[in-house]
Design a protein around this motif. Sequence first.
Motif, PDB file in Angstrom:
ATOM      1  N   SER A 160      30.302   4.784  55.944  1.00 19.59           N
ATOM      2  CA  SER A 160      29.008   4.707  55.283  1.00 19.59           C
ATOM      3  C   SER A 160      27.900   4.519  56.306  1.00 19.59           C
ATOM      4  CB  SER A 160      29.009   3.561  54.266  1.00 19.59           C
ATOM      5  OG  SER A 160      27.794   3.495  53.560  1.00 19.59           O
ATOM      6  N   ALA A 161      28.162   3.672  57.299  1.00 18.96           N
ATOM      7  CA  ALA A 161      27.152   3.422  58.335  1.00 18.96           C
ATOM      8  C   ALA A 161      26.902   4.663  59.174  1.00 18.96           C
ATOM      9  CB  ALA A 161      27.586   2.256  59.215  1.00 18.96           C
ATOM     10  N   MET A 162      27.968   5.369  59.520  1.00 16.93           N
ATOM     11  CA  MET A 162      27.813   6.563  60.355  1.00 16.93           C
ATOM     12  C   MET A 162      27.085   7.673  59.616  1.00 16.93           C
ATOM     13  SD  MET A 162      29.130   5.718  63.284  1.00 16.93           S
ATOM     14  CE  MET A 162      29.421   7.257  64.154  1.00 16.93           C
ATOM     15  N   ALA A 163      27.188   7.659  58.280  1.00 15.37           N
ATOM     16  CA  ALA A 163      26.504   8.685  57.482  1.00 15.37           C
ATOM     17  C   ALA A 163      25.043   8.340  57.228  1.00 15.37           C
ATOM     18  CB  ALA A 163      27.236   8.870  56.149  1.00 15.37           C
ATOM     19  N   SER A 164      24.637   7.150  57.634  1.00 17.49           N
ATOM     20  CA  SER A 164      23.258   6.710  57.410  1.00 17.49           C
ATOM     21  C   SER A 164      22.356   7.179  58.549  1.00 17.49           C
ATOM     22  CB  SER A 164      23.201   5.180  57.309  1.00 17.49           C
ATOM     23  OG  SER A 164      23.970   4.709  56.231  1.00 17.49           O
TER      24      SER A 164
END
Length: 888
Positions: free
Chosen positions: A269-273
Amino acid sequence: MAAPAQTGAGQISDRGAGTRPCAPIRSTCPYCGVGCGVRLDRDDTGALTVTGDPDHPANRGKLCSKGSALAETAGLQNRLLAPRVDGHDTDWDTALQTVAHRFERTIAEHGPDSVAFYASGQMLTEDYYLANKFMKGFVGTANIDTNSRLCMASTVAGHKRAFGTDTVPGTYEDLDEADLVVIVGSNLAWCHPILHQRVLAAKARRGTRTVVIDPRRTATCDGADLHLPLRIGSDVALFNGLLAAIYEGGALDAGYLAQVDGFDASLMSAMASDLGPTGLDPDLAASFFRLWIRTERVVTIFSQGVNQSSSGTDKVNAILNCHIATGRIGKPGMGPFSVTGQPNAMGGREVGGLSNTLACHLDIENPAHRTAVRDFWEAPRIPDAPGLKAVDMFRAVADGRIKALWIMHTNPAVTLPEADAVRDAIAACPFTVVSDITARTDTARLADVLLPASAWAEKDGTVTNSDRTISRQRSALPAPGDARPDWWHIAQVARKMGFATAFDYTEPAEIFREHAALSGIAGALGRDFDISELSDLTNRAYDEMTPTRWPIAAKRGGRFFADGRSFHDSGRMCMIPVRWRAPAARQAPRFPFRLNTGRVRDHWHTMTRTGLTPRLSAHLAEPFVEIHPDDATALQIAPDTLVELTAPKGHAVLRATITDAVQPGTLFAPMHWTAETAPTGRIDAVVAGATDPVSGQPESKASVCAARAFAAAWYGFAVSSRPMTPTSAYWAMAPSGAGWRAELAGRAASQDWEAEARALFDLPTAQAQVLTDPARGIARLAFREGGKLVAALFVSPQPVGVMRDYLAGLPDEDVLSGRAPLGRPDPGPTLCSCFGVGVNTILSAIESDGLMTVEAVGAALSAGTNCGSCRSEIATLLTSARVNEAAQ
């Protein structure tokens, strides 16, 4: 070494004291969640003096401006001294029987969920415990919630998702030992100044770096190494970016993560932000990420800017994820740290004060927990589902589902979002009880029954501060009139409703022992909160109890989670995948501004206490709205004029403060003013009722509204030796050293200012000195009785330019000029409330004595040497003086 105690400059007169001095009494400050210790001293006349307790671990003798002025608030002004039913004073038995009968009848006709209790972080733990026991165990409804829902419910929810319980991992000592302190969504310098001073002391002693993450530039930014002015509501995007940078920078703690669930999903989720929602310069964000990653001892302090959001729980977990991923939690100088806003918000959490919890951190939806609590209380019933959270509770009052309501020590007609609708709902409720120290609040005026309560210096019990330290609050004064402790109110009503055996208490020590005993059962069920070692305290030991942090066994040095074990059934920590989402209220052409709300330095909640003392009103005497210069220019709003804010369900009128401390398109307004002090300043009337879907906490930092110049035909400033009765479209009144001061404005000028002034001051026969210029719209009037100035009014078509602080003293001189006589020093507006030092006094000393630093000003004038919350303003004056000197 403990810091020297700071002396409060206030005293109150004898209220039944003996002729000899009493021994100093150690108690706890009733304001924020820092939980500062205080010493209460009474001299041989019974006068009370309040100083910081040098032996209390939370403050080491220091007090902020509010704490230093506590003695000035402990008098009998505005006190409710007798029970009232339908507006008439009565005896306790009649009032209690009325409450019990109406609650019994409502429950019999409509069921237990037709009644509700709205509690407060102002209540002591023993009071809170009984309210929870009464409602959940014996009335049989979970419809008991608290104003703490408005300030820390998202933290509770985030903690439970990550740790399995609502556990604060660290302690205040971590602020002393950290190498980096990140302050998120908190104006710590103003709202928790004693903690901010600890951070600054660590900065001076060990070079601790500080980062402030806040859409506004606040006093906390002064001296910070970095300020990240992210867009309102974008914290999740920022901390997801940090988590991604932690991974990419190789800063993960693989050993710790072996005991963590949810890492992969959280990282994905963080990497997709991306950082787009934050609006931050990527280089500035990268600097923050590098500093965080390279510094092992990092503490992240967070508060209302995180919690008060429709995505508040996700924001909390975004912060926790970063600490869990690096194992920087529960160890000296590192961990996430929630600072709470109210004196006993933590105690309320411990006793199940929220509608979705049970006592001792047990869960209302867990059958084993319900059975344990029911059996311990020998209760007839325990609800098996959460009750209504605060915002939904008052919506249920509005639509008739709640038909009987008990409100204790809080003012929801002002503080809840969509406050006008809340006020109207309470007014229409078939039966409302209010327990409070005064009848003069917006909420108390709506009650059918008013129950007089003991005030802070009259109370006896315990509170728990933000780092889990339980402290005693001890009474130093007798309760006046028929005022009684909150636990007594609850116990007496419960007994009259047939629950005498379960509520047969005679003193708070009994309640504390019961609470502690129940915590032992919770501990056996795997909960974190276990103070059962205190369950056998004698009354004397309870009286002598010193500040005690749980866990009492000290197995973890007062900290949690360094070993990676949690209170989930699995024993594993949890990282929660979160994604940024915009605030619930969307900006649109009709409502283009994003509204942020918060606190000011010297006031507390709705000023029931701080509004009594002139020196706490001197710094900021009326409600205001901060607006960016570009927006002010576009809207043709001039400095110090009035601004009208409109929202879908409310409006407000506030004084314009034009500043680049706020971002274009955003506004900031404080939440303290009420119909008692400034009717159009009730900012929560403008705040929408959007809530976090997990925590139920309202989004008080990101509503939308429109702004425009208020069409004032005249502005006024008034001073009087007694309270005034203003009727103008805008007014804000505050105490002054000689009486009262008021700011006024109206849409239409008067044709007879003398008549208007006489009505305002209630001076039909006083001698008047009148100076008017109808063509210019100017009027100045002074009123004397027996040759002494008792009131004055200054009117102008523009904001009135007079020496307010000079006039507020009602000087025995010709005042129509609005200025002090030549040669008379004018201290100017108060900047340091602790020592009463004005702006002009500081500027004069800077110029005449060549002062160059904040420390030099403090040495010369004492300003900034107590709580330190005015230091940033002193620094601004020094900078301004240097700029002016360079320009000459």
